[in-house]
Enzyme design. Structure first.
Site, PDB file in Angstrom:
ATOM      1  N   THR A   1      61.540 -18.815 -23.029  1.00 12.82           N
ATOM      2  CA  THR A   1      60.947 -20.106 -23.362  1.00 12.82           C
ATOM      3  C   THR A   1      59.685 -20.313 -22.533  1.00 12.82           C
ATOM      4  O   THR A   1      58.818 -21.094 -22.918  1.00 12.82           O
ATOM      5  CB  THR A   1      61.929 -21.266 -23.086  1.00 12.82           C
ATOM      6  OG1 THR A   1      62.461 -21.112 -21.763  1.00 12.82           O
ATOM      7  CG2 THR A   1      63.043 -21.293 -24.101  1.00 12.82           C
TER       8      THR A   1
ATOM      9  N   LYS B   1      59.006 -16.185 -13.706  1.00 10.33           N
ATOM     10  CA  LYS B   1      60.335 -16.242 -14.313  1.00 10.33           C
ATOM     11  C   LYS B   1      61.286 -15.656 -13.284  1.00 10.33           C
ATOM     12  O   LYS B   1      60.840 -15.143 -12.264  1.00 10.33           O
ATOM     13  CB  LYS B   1      60.389 -15.432 -15.613  1.00 10.33           C
ATOM     14  CG  LYS B   1      59.744 -14.026 -15.481  1.00 10.33           C
ATOM     15  CD  LYS B   1      59.754 -13.268 -16.806  1.00 10.33           C
ATOM     16  CE  LYS B   1      58.677 -13.698 -17.757  1.00 10.33           C
ATOM     17  NZ  LYS B   1      59.210 -14.283 -18.996  1.00 10.33           N
ATOM     18  N   ARG B   2      62.616 -15.734 -13.503  1.00  8.16           N
ATOM     19  CA  ARG B   2      63.531 -15.112 -12.562  1.00  8.16           C
ATOM     20  C   ARG B   2      63.181 -13.632 -12.380  1.00  8.16           C
ATOM     21  O   ARG B   2      62.723 -12.968 -13.314  1.00  8.16           O
ATOM     22  CB  ARG B   2      64.981 -15.269 -13.043  1.00  8.16           C
ATOM     23  CG  ARG B   2      65.515 -16.688 -12.922  1.00  8.16           C
ATOM     24  CD  ARG B   2      65.537 -17.160 -11.477  1.00  8.16           C
ATOM     25  NE  ARG B   2      66.561 -16.464 -10.729  1.00  8.16           N
ATOM     26  CZ  ARG B   2      67.744 -16.965 -10.388  1.00  8.16           C
ATOM     27  NH1 ARG B   2      68.042 -18.220 -10.711  1.00  8.16           N
ATOM     28  NH2 ARG B   2      68.622 -16.256  -9.734  1.00  8.16           N
TER      29      ARG B   2
ATOM     30  N   HIS C   1      73.442 -16.219 -25.472  1.00  6.29           N
ATOM     31  CA  HIS C   1      72.152 -16.197 -24.787  1.00  6.29           C
ATOM     32  C   HIS C   1      71.714 -14.832 -24.295  1.00  6.29           C
ATOM     33  O   HIS C   1      70.618 -14.697 -23.751  1.00  6.29           O
ATOM     34  CB  HIS C   1      72.165 -17.140 -23.585  1.00  6.29           C
ATOM     35  CG  HIS C   1      72.043 -18.583 -23.972  1.00  6.29           C
ATOM     36  ND1 HIS C   1      70.818 -19.221 -24.057  1.00  6.29           N
ATOM     37  CD2 HIS C   1      72.967 -19.496 -24.316  1.00  6.29           C
ATOM     38  CE1 HIS C   1      71.016 -20.471 -24.415  1.00  6.29           C
ATOM     39  NE2 HIS C   1      72.316 -20.663 -24.588  1.00  6.29           N
TER      40      HIS C   1
ATOM     41  N   LYS D   1      55.868 -22.134 -23.395  1.00  4.40           N
ATOM     42  CA  LYS D   1      55.143 -23.110 -22.574  1.00  4.40           C
ATOM     43  C   LYS D   1      53.706 -22.665 -22.362  1.00  4.40           C
ATOM     44  O   LYS D   1      52.774 -23.474 -22.451  1.00  4.40           O
ATOM     45  CB  LYS D   1      55.834 -23.277 -21.210  1.00  4.40           C
ATOM     46  CG  LYS D   1      57.271 -23.762 -21.270  1.00  4.40           C
ATOM     47  CD  LYS D   1      57.960 -23.609 -19.905  1.00  4.40           C
ATOM     48  CE  LYS D   1      59.470 -23.723 -20.017  1.00  4.40           C
ATOM     49  NZ  LYS D   1      60.174 -23.240 -18.803  1.00  4.40           N
TER      50      LYS D   1
ATOM     51  N   LYS E   1      63.057  -7.889 -16.880  1.00  2.00           N
ATOM     52  CA  LYS E   1      61.806  -8.621 -17.093  1.00  2.00           C
ATOM     53  C   LYS E   1      60.596  -7.829 -16.605  1.00  2.00           C
ATOM     54  O   LYS E   1      59.446  -8.220 -16.816  1.00  2.00           O
ATOM     55  CB  LYS E   1      61.874  -9.994 -16.419  1.00  2.00           C
ATOM     56  CG  LYS E   1      62.901 -10.932 -17.077  1.00  2.00           C
ATOM     57  CD  LYS E   1      63.045 -12.252 -16.302  1.00  2.00           C
ATOM     58  CE  LYS E   1      64.133 -13.158 -16.843  1.00  2.00           C
ATOM     59  NZ  LYS E   1      63.670 -14.063 -17.920  1.00  2.00           N
TER      60      LYS E   1
HETATM   61  C1  LIG Z   1      60.934 -22.215 -18.631  1.00  6.29           C
HETATM   62  C2  LIG Z   1      61.462 -21.836 -17.306  1.00  6.29           C
HETATM   63  C3  LIG Z   1      62.165 -20.640 -17.136  1.00  6.29           C
HETATM   64  C4  LIG Z   1      62.397 -19.666 -18.262  1.00  6.29           C
HETATM   65  O1  LIG Z   1      61.315 -18.748 -18.261  1.00  6.29           O
HETATM   66  P1  LIG Z   1      61.397 -17.368 -19.036  1.00  6.29           P
HETATM   67  O2  LIG Z   1      60.039 -16.788 -18.842  1.00  6.29           O
HETATM   68  O3  LIG Z   1      61.674 -17.683 -20.467  1.00  6.29           O
HETATM   69  O4  LIG Z   1      62.460 -16.561 -18.385  1.00  6.29           O
HETATM   70  C5  LIG Z   1      62.628 -20.322 -15.878  1.00  6.29           C
HETATM   71  N1  LIG Z   1      62.406 -21.135 -14.825  1.00  6.29           N
HETATM   72  C6  LIG Z   1      61.719 -22.282 -14.949  1.00  6.29           C
HETATM   73  C7  LIG Z   1      61.508 -23.131 -13.746  1.00  6.29           C
HETATM   74  C8  LIG Z   1      61.232 -22.682 -16.179  1.00  6.29           C
HETATM   75  O5  LIG Z   1      60.567 -23.839 -16.290  1.00  6.29           O
END
Ligand SMILES: *Cc1c(COP(=O)(O)O)cnc(C)c1O
Length: 855
Positions: free
Chosen positions: A677, A569-570, A378, A681, A575
């Protein structure tokens, strides 16, 4: 009889959310009232909204039970190959609405709840998120469970039932403050404890060798108590199981030997054993080598493998040849997918079971083991790769260390035979890293012990193969694969964006929910003015709804006609939330420099949790809040620019903000984000992407056409070249006046007047040790953002680009991902056979007496 339906409700009747029959509505109401009475022990005079949520949850759960039992009975009878997804994280979010959707009960439940005089959305909001994950990796596991059930695979998710999930984030004075996530406080209606399947897990002790083999003795035992959660497929009557283990002290814990005499203390010390499943480690993409974490990793592995072998032995394949089980067919009956290296100890554990307990010869055991496991990588960030100190493993799992050494010995002998006199290669490929503290490289262990290794997006799999694990790929090129990540369209479209899901269904029918590639049919409507207006309208409605939510929950007002520019995101340096922050400051300065100049209004929304021990990430949160404070209160800016830090970003909040987003920020340094991911979305929910050529962004651009994304900045090759030359942040600062101004403002305390030096560490990092080269991409980013604003002025052109993106999002269904795992790694066929639905809760399954080992 039910009352006549309103227009709005009638519109829903064409819906993919299930058909409303007066019959089913009446039955749901009866179920609800029965549970309020018998399960909650309340009447409507004293019931709280939470009681109503639980009554509804139990009513919906009743519809799962018959399907769940039948599915498991079917697996027991037919004995298909089992797929085991091992993961330290399952970031499930809420379960109620997802269950209603997958069972086709949503509309009937909406109607029943309405007739009961209750508000469905209010009830749904009462459910706690199952936050048993940090971010992308844990959410991927959750999406995979949905897809595996929808594709009819005999799959199981195995993990830990953390008593505390990912912490709740509070923002106090601009700083992140963590609160414990006591998600089980009110009880969890979706789980079923299975104490009859409790299993022992051993730790510590020592190894005795004799002619009869090795024996692990004098161990400490912790019990693993399984809790099962149903995983329904979408409208196919399949209900799979997610089995999470909870740690329990044996009843004689500390009473047998040394603590005899202090009974009270021994009972209190039961906590020591039960702490194993207490809390999720809150690190995303970061390795923290703590003993408790290693215990968690082995705990889930040891309990799960016993369960898997018990189930195999109970099947007709686990035939016994007089006394011994024949394991020859084990890899044909069992596939185990390792979600990152976190469950890597499964490899030496299966070897231990085969060799020490089942008495198979080493070579036979190793062949079976390799054919059983597959490993998903990952990340390539070095700080995230697990490297456990040998001393720690020796103390906690002495027999496993010996097995790992034996695996390594044979592995290195093999390499040495192929590459004589290449000592450096042996050093690079060893499972054991020498020099300083001796460590086990868990990725090397996984690669050697698996028959397939995959990355999670094309570009990432390429980096895995040609850079990070180059030596291993040279040895066994066919082992290395790509499986581009995906998301489940059930949660990430039907559930979170019903307006858009309906609109699409009206145009192309409902089959796209199971076959997302059908979204390409929307290309036909890119020039359909009515459709363009309707897509824009759904987005506008989602934005208004989200603005109302923010106003209600956080007392902040935002302008729903501004562009919603979202970066959730985190929080992590790679990032590059800092680059977004520099862009905000740049926009702010431009507005102040020329207040009369046209400015396309924006609401910039940034959200995400920082690992509690990650100082720089916490400073980034503080900086964003400090900038927001200044920008949001400057009368010269007015409503042109607003900055919101979205508190406590989690699955249920993602479901609200993503459908309301215009612009999705995916701006990691090329080569650092394995897939992402979140990006998918947003694409599926009608946002445009501003992003780098990183992770799955590359494939999103490939699918939609690069001209339909806002791609900017360095490619992987550019980053490599810049590293070769040496990255010098000062150069960009000296050359770009707007960058200089923004950085100077942070440095001089413009955003922290009471504490001018507050952000010294951040600025110092950006100049002197920025591994992710924010300044190098700043100019291209700002220029690209100008193009974004320009397009946003032309609402029709914007929406047409949105439609082209939605039409191209089909590849990013996790159904597609899982089909590829099934075909290329697990060697199983998806089944579209519908297990017949149970007519009544009391049915055939109860009429005969099975031998009780099926589950
Ligand atoms: C999808 C999702 C992530 C992953 O987001 P990335 O932008 O790909 O890092 C992290 N936290 C939550 C709550 C998510 O639904």
């Amino acid at each position: 009889m039910s009352r006549p339906l309103s227009d709005q409700e009638r519109r829903k009747q064409i819906s993919i959310r299930g058909i409303v029959g007066a019959e089913s509505v009446a039955e749901l109401k009866r179920g609800f009232n029965r549970h309020l009475h018998f399960t909650l022990v309340k009447d409507r005079n004293v019931a709280t909204p939470r009681d109503y949520y639980f009554a509804l949850a139990h009513t919906v759960r009743d519809h799962l039970v018959g399907r769940w039992i039948r599915t498991q009975q079917y697996y027991y009878e037919k004995d298909p190959k089992r797929i085991y997804y091992l993961s330290l994280e399952f970031y499930m979010g809420r379960t109620l609405q997802n269950t209603m959707i997958n069972l086709g009960l949503q509309n009937a439940c909406d109607e029943a709840v309405y007739q009961l005089g209750l508000d469905m959305e209010e009830l749904e909001e009462i459910e706690e998120d199952a936050g048993l994950g940090n971010g992308g990796l844990g959410r991927l596991a959750a999406c995979f469970l949905d897809s595996m059930a929808t594709l009819g695979l005999a799959a199981y998710g195995y993990g830990i039932r953390y008593e505390y999930g990912i912490f709740n984030q509070k923002i106090r004075d601009g700083w992140q403050v963590e609160e414990a996530d006591d998600w089980l406080r009110h009880g969890n209606p979706w789980e079923k404890a299975r104490p009859e399947y409790m299993l022992p897990v051993h730790f510590y002790g020592r190894v005795e060798h004799s002619p009869a083999g090795a024996k692990w003795v004098d161990t400490q035992v912790v019990l693993a108590l399984p809790y099962d959660t149903p995983v329904p497929g979408y409208m196919n009557n399949t209900v799979n199981t997610m089995r999470l283990w909870s740690a329990r002290a044996p009843n004689d814990f500390n009473l047998r030997d040394f603590n005899v005499g202090d009974y009270i203390q021994a009972v209190l010390d039961r906590n020591l054993a039960e702490n194993i499943s207490r809390v999720l480690y809150p690190n995303d993409n970061f390795f923290e080598g703590k003993e408790l974490r290693l215990k968690q990793e082995y705990f889930v592995v040891a309990a799960t493998l016993q369960d898997i072998i018990r189930r195999f032995k109970a099947s007709k394949f686990g035939s016994t040849d007089t006394v011994r089980t024949v394991f020859d067919s084990f890899p044909d009956q069992v596939a185990i997918q390792l979600n990152d290296t976190h469950p890597a100890m499964a490899i030496p554990e299966l070897m231990r079971i085969f060799v020490d307990i089942e008495k198979l010869p080493w070579d036979k055991a190793w062949d079976l083991t390799k054919r059983t496991f597959a490993y998903t990588n990952h990340t390539v960030l070095p700080e995230a790769l697990e490297r456990w100190p040998v001393d720690l493993v020796e103390k906690l799992l002495p027999r496993h260390l010996q097995i790992i050494y034996e695996i390594n010995q044979r592995h290195l002998d093999h390499i040495a035979s192929l590459f004589p006199n290449d000592v450096d290669r042996l050093r690079r490929m060893s499972l054991i890293e020498e020099g300083g503290t001796k460590r086990i490289n868990m990725a090397h262990l996984c690669i050697v012990g698996s028959h397939a290794v995959n990355g999670v997006a094309k570009i990432h799999s390429e980096i895995v193969k040609t850079q990070v694990f180059e030596d291993f790929a040279e040895l066994e090129p066919e082992k290395f694969q790509n499986k581009t990540n995906g998301i489940t369209p059930r949660r990430w479209l039907l559930l979170c964006n019903p307006g858009l899901a309906e609109l699409i269904a009206e145009k192309i029918g409902e089959d796209y929910v199971r076959d997302l590639s059908q979204l390409t049919k929307l290309h036909e409507f890119v020039d359909d003015d009515l459709f363009i207006r309707e897509v824009a309208k759904v987005k506008q409605e989602n934005k208004v709804k989200f603005a109302l939510y923010l106003e209600k929950e956080y007392k902040v007002k935002i302008n729903p006609s501004s562009m919603f520019d979202v970066h959730v995101k985190r929080i992590h340096e790679y990032k590059r939330q800092l680059m977004n922050c520099l862009h905000i400051i740049t926009m702010y300065n431009r507005i102040r420099r020329d207040p009369t100049k046209l400015f396309v209004p924006r609401t910039v929304i940034i959200g995400g949790k920082a690992a509690p021990g990650y100082h720089m990430a916490k400073m980034i949160i503080k900086l964003i809040n400090a900038v927001a404070q200044v920008v949001n209160n400057d009368p010269m800016v007015g409503s042109k620019l607003k900055v919101i830090f979205l508190e406590n970003y989690r699955v249920s909040l993602a479901e609200k903000v993503i459908p309301a987003t215009d612009l999705s920020e995916q701006i990691s340094t090329a080569g650092t984000e394995a897939s992402g991911t979140g990006n998918m979305k947003f694409m599926l929910n009608g946002a445009l992407t501003i992003g780098t050529m990183d992770g799955a962004n590359v494939e999103m651009a490939e699918e939609a056409g690069e001209e339909n994304l806002f791609i900017f900045g360095m490619r992987v090759e550019d980053v490599t070249e810049l590293d070769r030359k040496g990255y010098d942040a000062q150069l960009y600062y000296d050359r770009l006046p707007e960058l200089k101004q923004a950085v100077d403002q942070i440095k001089s305390g413009f955003f922290s007047p009471k504490e001018p030096n507050l952000f010294n560490d951040v600025v110092n990092m950006l100049f002197h040790h920025d591994r992710f080269k924010v300044f190098a991409d700043y100019e291209a980013y700002v220029k690209c953002q100008e193009k974004v604003s320009e397009l946003y002025l032309n609402s029709k052109a914007w929406t047409k680009m949105v439609i082209r993106n939605i039409a191209a999002a089909g590849k990013f269904s996790s159904d597609r991902t899982i089909k590829e795992y099934a075909r290329d790694i697990w060697h199983v066929e998806p089944s579209d056979l519908k297990i017949p639905p149970p007519n009544e809760p009391r049915d055939a399954a109860q009429d005969k007496t099975p031998n009780g080992t099926a589950a």
